[in-house]
Design a protein around this motif. Structure first.
Motif, mmCIF file in Angstrom:
data_model
loop_
_atom_site.group_PDB
_atom_site.id
_atom_site.type_symbol
_atom_site.label_atom_id
_atom_site.label_comp_id
_atom_site.label_asym_id
_atom_site.label_seq_id
_atom_site.Cartn_x
_atom_site.Cartn_y
_atom_site.Cartn_z
ATOM 1 N N VAL A 57 0.703 -1.185 0.076
ATOM 2 C CA VAL A 57 -0.116 -0.033 0.162
ATOM 3 C C VAL A 57 0.804 1.331 0.142
ATOM 4 N N ASP A 58 2.080 1.231 0.779
ATOM 5 C CA ASP A 58 2.890 2.496 0.909
ATOM 6 C C ASP A 58 3.578 2.677 -0.758
ATOM 7 N N VAL A 59 3.862 1.521 -1.075
ATOM 8 C CA VAL A 59 4.618 1.647 -2.244
ATOM 9 C C VAL A 59 3.695 2.389 -3.523
ATOM 10 N N ILE A 60 2.609 1.689 -3.498
ATOM 11 C CA ILE A 60 1.588 2.210 -4.537
ATOM 12 C C ILE A 60 1.105 3.689 -4.300
ATOM 13 N N GLN A 61 0.970 3.847 -2.920
ATOM 14 C CA GLN A 61 0.501 5.236 -2.723
ATOM 15 C C GLN A 61 1.440 6.296 -3.244
ATOM 16 N N GLN A 62 2.903 6.099 -2.863
ATOM 17 C CA GLN A 62 3.792 6.826 -3.177
ATOM 18 C C GLN A 62 3.908 7.107 -4.856
ATOM 19 N N VAL A 63 3.753 5.864 -5.509
ATOM 20 C CA VAL A 63 3.925 5.929 -6.893
ATOM 21 C C VAL A 63 2.666 6.479 -7.555
ATOM 22 N N SER A 64 1.708 6.125 -7.446
ATOM 23 C CA SER A 64 0.156 6.603 -8.149
ATOM 24 C C SER A 64 -0.600 7.179 -7.267
ATOM 25 N N GLY A 65 -0.511 7.384 -5.571
ATOM 26 C CA GLY A 65 -1.433 8.161 -5.035
ATOM 27 C C GLY A 65 -2.917 7.789 -4.888
ATOM 28 N N ASP A 66 -3.075 6.525 -5.594
ATOM 29 C CA ASP A 66 -4.451 5.888 -5.498
ATOM 30 C C ASP A 66 -4.443 4.672 -5.212
ATOM 31 N N THR A 67 -5.113 4.394 -3.949
ATOM 32 C CA THR A 67 -5.169 3.041 -3.243
ATOM 33 C C THR A 67 -6.589 2.743 -3.185
ATOM 34 N N ASP A 68 -7.295 3.209 -4.030
ATOM 35 C CA ASP A 68 -8.970 2.818 -3.702
ATOM 36 C C ASP A 68 -9.132 1.549 -3.869
ATOM 37 N N ASN A 69 -9.662 0.881 -2.878
ATOM 38 C CA ASN A 69 -10.264 -0.671 -3.040
ATOM 39 C C ASN A 69 -8.881 -1.510 -2.965
ATOM 40 N N LEU A 70 -7.848 -0.964 -2.646
ATOM 41 C CA LEU A 70 -6.637 -1.940 -2.596
ATOM 42 C C LEU A 70 -6.588 -2.676 -1.305
#
Length: 265
Positions: A57-70
């Motif tokens: 979650v942290d990595v994806i949030q830093q890359v795309s800023g979108d973690t909806d439903n993740l």
């Protein structure tokens, strides 16, 4: 009802096998051991999964800023893997360990088919699928107490029994032909006897004990069918030339006894 009831099963080869039922005490102890091991493993899995999910979650949030439903997807995957590990524990061990889980091995009991044959993948899977129902309000516990064959719901549906895994031995002397030792050496050299299930050996032993009571036609049919099945189980291409089915079964009997002594040494 006693805790250790005897049961006699007739195999498809018309050979009778005697087993001692596991008893409620051994079964409960086996389940407790299995659940201690299983939940220890599941707890470690959840800790590792939580760590990995948090990092993801942290990595994806830093890359795309979108973690909806993740988080929801990760929780769903964790639940799926949790269920697979839970069910796979019992199915895998009962199939690979000749009807035993670690708990059953420690308490010296095992699962068999009600035909006296080893329990198969389908039966192990049915027992596991119905395990939650058996554990609901202790339904399985009371069924084991009330059933003459001590079967819980999973056993009744799957057609299985839980018996004591007593060591196989020849309680009565067998009259073997002079060729038996030669064939035993052949079997030991050409096959992997670990593929022979204890119940298969039990059928061979009981046939050799009771064969004198068969009429000639029945004896020829039973011995040939049994010899061919044991040959296929051991992965042998063919029974040696000039060898009768009875002689081959005698060789298998001696070879298994020899191998068993080596395993226990």
């Amino acid at each position: 009802m006693g805790l250790f009831n005897q049961i006699t099963l007739q195999t498809p080869e018309s050979v009778e096998l005697e087993f001692t039922l596991a008893g409620i005490g051994n079964r409960v102890l086996a389940v407790v051991i299995d659940y201690l091991l299983l939940f220890t493993g599941l707890s470690l899995f959840l800790v590792l999964w939580s760590f990995m999910a948090e990092q993801t979650v942290d990595v994806i949030q830093q890359v795309s800023g979108d973690t909806d439903n993740l988080e929801l997807w990760l929780a769903a995957i964790a639940l799926l893997l949790f269920s697979i590990i839970y069910g796979g524990y019992f199915v895998a061990f009962e199939c690979l360990w000749q009807g035993q889980t670690p708990g059953k091995r420690l308490t010296k009991i095992r699962v068999i088919s009600n035909t006296g044959r080893p329990a198969n993948l389908h039966q192990a899977s049915l027992r596991t699928l119905l395990r939650p129902l058996d554990e609901f309000c202790f339904i399985g516990f009371f069924l084991v107490l009330l059933q003459r064959q001590e079967q819980r719901l999973g056993d009744l549906v799957a057609g299985t029994l839980v018996v004591q895994a007593t060591a196989t031995s020849a309680s009565r002397s067998l009259h073997l032909s002079p060729q038996a030792q030669i064939l035993a050496d052949y079997v030991l050299e050409q096959s992997d006897l670990s593929r022979l299930h204890p119940d298969d050996f039990g059928v061979v032993r009981e046939y050799l004990r009771r064969r004198k009571h068969f009429n000639p036609q029945a004896k020829a049919k039973v011995s040939l069918g049994l010899a061919e099945r044991i040959r296929d189980t051991l992965g042998l291409g063919q029974i040696p030339a000039q060898t009768t089915a009875d002689q081959f079964l005698e060789g298998v009997y001696l070879a298994y006894q020899t191998e068993k002594r080596d395993w226990e040494a």
